[in-house]
Motif scaffolding. Structure first.
Motif, PDB file in Angstrom:
ATOM      1  N   SER A  56      -1.467   0.656 -11.747  1.00 13.05           N
ATOM      2  CA  SER A  56      -1.481  -0.129 -10.517  1.00 13.05           C
ATOM      3  C   SER A  56      -2.371   0.503  -9.459  1.00 13.05           C
ATOM      4  CB  SER A  56      -0.061  -0.227  -9.952  1.00 13.05           C
ATOM      5  OG  SER A  56       0.821  -0.821 -10.858  1.00 13.05           O
ATOM      6  N   LEU A  57      -2.618  -0.271  -8.424  1.00  9.19           N
ATOM      7  CA  LEU A  57      -3.242   0.224  -7.215  1.00  9.19           C
ATOM      8  C   LEU A  57      -2.098   0.707  -6.327  1.00  9.19           C
ATOM      9  CD1 LEU A  57      -5.887   0.425  -5.584  1.00  9.19           C
ATOM     10  CD2 LEU A  57      -5.497  -1.932  -4.851  1.00  9.19           C
ATOM     11  N   ASN A  58      -2.150   1.940  -5.889  1.00 10.18           N
ATOM     12  CA  ASN A  58      -1.038   2.560  -5.170  1.00 10.18           C
ATOM     13  C   ASN A  58      -1.430   2.887  -3.738  1.00 10.18           C
ATOM     14  OD1 ASN A  58       0.983   3.231  -7.496  1.00 10.18           O
ATOM     15  ND2 ASN A  58      -1.054   3.731  -8.246  1.00 10.18           N
ATOM     16  N   PHE A  59      -0.506   2.642  -2.825  1.00 11.94           N
ATOM     17  CA  PHE A  59      -0.706   2.928  -1.409  1.00 11.94           C
ATOM     18  C   PHE A  59       0.425   3.818  -0.934  1.00 11.94           C
ATOM     19  CE2 PHE A  59      -2.914  -0.933  -2.261  1.00 11.94           C
ATOM     20  CZ  PHE A  59      -4.004  -0.957  -1.407  1.00 11.94           C
ATOM     21  N   GLY A  60       0.100   4.776  -0.111  1.00 10.62           N
ATOM     22  CA  GLY A  60       1.119   5.631   0.467  1.00 10.62           C
ATOM     23  C   GLY A  60       0.905   5.811   1.951  1.00 10.62           C
ATOM     24  N   VAL A  61       1.999   6.048   2.649  1.00  9.38           N
ATOM     25  CA  VAL A  61       1.936   6.481   4.042  1.00  9.38           C
ATOM     26  C   VAL A  61       2.388   7.929   4.043  1.00  9.38           C
ATOM     27  CG1 VAL A  61       2.789   6.152   6.395  1.00  9.38           C
ATOM     28  CG2 VAL A  61       2.447   4.157   4.909  1.00  9.38           C
ATOM     29  N   TYR A  62       1.638   8.769   4.765  1.00 10.48           N
ATOM     30  CA  TYR A  62       1.874  10.208   4.749  1.00 10.48           C
ATOM     31  C   TYR A  62       1.974  10.735   6.174  1.00 10.48           C
ATOM     32  CZ  TYR A  62       0.356   9.458   0.000  1.00 10.48           C
ATOM     33  OH  TYR A  62       0.256   8.975  -1.281  1.00 10.48           O
ATOM     34  N   SER A  66       2.328  17.323   7.777  1.00 11.23           N
ATOM     35  CA  SER A  66       2.872  17.983   6.585  1.00 11.23           C
ATOM     36  C   SER A  66       2.273  17.464   5.278  1.00 11.23           C
ATOM     37  CB  SER A  66       4.389  17.787   6.537  1.00 11.23           C
ATOM     38  OG  SER A  66       4.697  16.419   6.288  1.00 11.23           O
ATOM     39  N   GLY A  67       1.698  16.265   5.298  1.00 15.72           N
ATOM     40  CA  GLY A  67       1.206  15.642   4.077  1.00 15.72           C
ATOM     41  C   GLY A  67       2.304  14.974   3.268  1.00 15.72           C
ATOM     42  N   GLU A  68       3.556  15.054   3.745  1.00 16.57           N
ATOM     43  CA  GLU A  68       4.690  14.484   3.027  1.00 16.57           C
ATOM     44  C   GLU A  68       4.589  12.959   2.980  1.00 16.57           C
ATOM     45  OE1 GLU A  68       9.499  14.958   3.143  1.00 16.57           O
ATOM     46  OE2 GLU A  68       8.461  14.837   5.067  1.00 16.57           O
ATOM     47  N   GLN A  69       4.835  12.416   1.800  1.00 22.21           N
ATOM     48  CA  GLN A  69       4.824  10.966   1.637  1.00 22.21           C
ATOM     49  C   GLN A  69       6.098  10.374   2.230  1.00 22.21           C
ATOM     50  OE1 GLN A  69       3.979   9.598  -2.327  1.00 22.21           O
ATOM     51  NE2 GLN A  69       3.952   7.450  -1.694  1.00 22.21           N
ATOM     52  N   VAL A  70       5.938   9.322   3.061  1.00 26.77           N
ATOM     53  CA  VAL A  70       7.093   8.701   3.706  1.00 26.77           C
ATOM     54  C   VAL A  70       7.231   7.218   3.354  1.00 26.77           C
ATOM     55  CG1 VAL A  70       7.127  10.357   5.607  1.00 26.77           C
ATOM     56  CG2 VAL A  70       5.827   8.216   5.843  1.00 26.77           C
ATOM     57  N   ALA A  71       6.254   6.649   2.655  1.00 26.82           N
ATOM     58  CA  ALA A  71       6.341   5.244   2.246  1.00 26.82           C
ATOM     59  C   ALA A  71       5.417   5.017   1.053  1.00 26.82           C
ATOM     60  CB  ALA A  71       5.982   4.310   3.389  1.00 26.82           C
ATOM     61  N   TYR A  72       5.682   3.937   0.336  1.00 26.29           N
ATOM     62  CA  TYR A  72       4.943   3.636  -0.892  1.00 26.29           C
ATOM     63  C   TYR A  72       4.878   2.135  -1.100  1.00 26.29           C
ATOM     64  CZ  TYR A  72       3.931   3.342  -5.918  1.00 26.29           C
ATOM     65  OH  TYR A  72       3.379   3.042  -7.137  1.00 26.29           O
ATOM     66  N   ALA A  73       3.797   1.678  -1.690  1.00 23.09           N
ATOM     67  CA  ALA A  73       3.671   0.298  -2.164  1.00 23.09           C
ATOM     68  C   ALA A  73       2.742   0.300  -3.367  1.00 23.09           C
ATOM     69  CB  ALA A  73       3.130  -0.623  -1.084  1.00 23.09           C
ATOM     70  N   ARG A  74       3.017  -0.615  -4.271  1.00 21.48           N
ATOM     71  CA  ARG A  74       2.245  -0.717  -5.508  1.00 21.48           C
ATOM     72  C   ARG A  74       1.747  -2.146  -5.634  1.00 21.48           C
ATOM     73  NH1 ARG A  74       3.581  -1.805 -10.910  1.00 21.48           N
ATOM     74  NH2 ARG A  74       5.775  -2.187 -10.444  1.00 21.48           N
ATOM     75  N   VAL A  75       0.505  -2.300  -6.105  1.00 18.13           N
ATOM     76  CA  VAL A  75      -0.091  -3.620  -6.286  1.00 18.13           C
ATOM     77  C   VAL A  75      -0.636  -3.724  -7.711  1.00 18.13           C
ATOM     78  CG1 VAL A  75      -1.895  -5.212  -5.531  1.00 18.13           C
ATOM     79  CG2 VAL A  75      -0.736  -3.780  -3.846  1.00 18.13           C
ATOM     80  N   VAL A  76      -0.242  -4.782  -8.390  1.00 13.10           N
ATOM     81  CA  VAL A  76      -0.803  -5.116  -9.695  1.00 13.10           C
ATOM     82  C   VAL A  76      -1.859  -6.186  -9.433  1.00 13.10           C
ATOM     83  CG1 VAL A  76      -0.311  -5.991 -12.009  1.00 13.10           C
ATOM     84  CG2 VAL A  76       1.421  -4.643 -10.786  1.00 13.10           C
ATOM     85  N   THR A  77      -3.095  -5.921  -9.823  1.00 11.71           N
ATOM     86  CA  THR A  77      -4.179  -6.834  -9.464  1.00 11.71           C
ATOM     87  C   THR A  77      -5.312  -6.819 -10.482  1.00 11.71           C
ATOM     88  OG1 THR A  77      -5.734  -7.449  -7.704  1.00 11.71           O
ATOM     89  CG2 THR A  77      -5.319  -5.093  -8.014  1.00 11.71           C
ATOM     90  N   ASP A  78      -6.079  -7.913 -10.473  1.00  9.89           N
ATOM     91  CA  ASP A  78      -7.300  -7.963 -11.270  1.00  9.89           C
ATOM     92  C   ASP A  78      -8.518  -7.574 -10.428  1.00  9.89           C
ATOM     93  OD1 ASP A  78      -7.746 -10.188  -9.654  1.00  9.89           O
ATOM     94  OD2 ASP A  78      -7.616 -11.646 -11.275  1.00  9.89           O
TER      95      ASP A  78
END
Length: 156
Positions: A56-62, A66-78
């Motif tokens: 997938s295409l992955n998105f994070g909020v950091y 600290s660089g710590e990940q605080v959110a996530y979303a995933r996209v399945v796409t062509d």
């Protein structure tokens, strides 16, 4: 009907950054969030989550400091015409800061750069978050269908 996208950077609070670099995704944290606290993914195996991330295409909020990940979303796409937005999650300690809204706006802008013109998602309780990024109920839901396959280990 499409609305003009909100500016994701204007929505993002100071001290946070958004990235679509899969190498930055904290896969163990994302798995823990989803498999223990997300109604749609409770009990999801780590192996399945890792395969989902890889495909997938992955998105994070950091947190910028600290660089710590605080959110996530995933996209399945062509990467051309269609995308399915899924696995959107904001850490409970970071909720209430509009991080989810900024994340969805950022991935919308990213997908629009490919020319994607249809992004679908399903949500039980976060309609307001997605409406701020231009999402609306299906205009003609009677045209849509789904095939849900039973996975190994599923009950019922």
């Amino acid at each position: 009907m499409t609305t003009d996208p909100p500016n994701p950077l204007a929505m993002l609070p100071d001290g946070y950054e958004i990235s679509y670099d899969t190498a930055r995704v904290d896969a163990a944290r994302v798995h823990r969030w989803l498999s223990t606290d997300a109604y749609w993914a409770l009990g999801r195996a780590r192996e399945h989550q890792d395969r989902a991330i890889a495909g997938s295409l992955n998105f994070g909020v950091y947190d910028s400091a600290s660089g710590e990940q605080v959110a996530y979303a995933r996209v399945v796409t062509d990467h051309a015409t269609f995308a399915w937005l899924c696995d959107v999650y904001v850490d409970p300690a970071a909720r209430g800061k509009s991080l989810g809204t900024a994340l969805v706006a950022a991935l919308r802008a990213h997908l629009e750069s490919y020319g994607v013109h249809r992004i679908l998602l399903a949500t039980h309780d976060a309609h307001g978050v997605y409406e701020k990024a231009g999402f609306a109920p299906l205009a003609e839901p009677e045209k849509w269908m789904a095939l849900v396959l039973k996975r190994a280990g599923d009950q019922g």
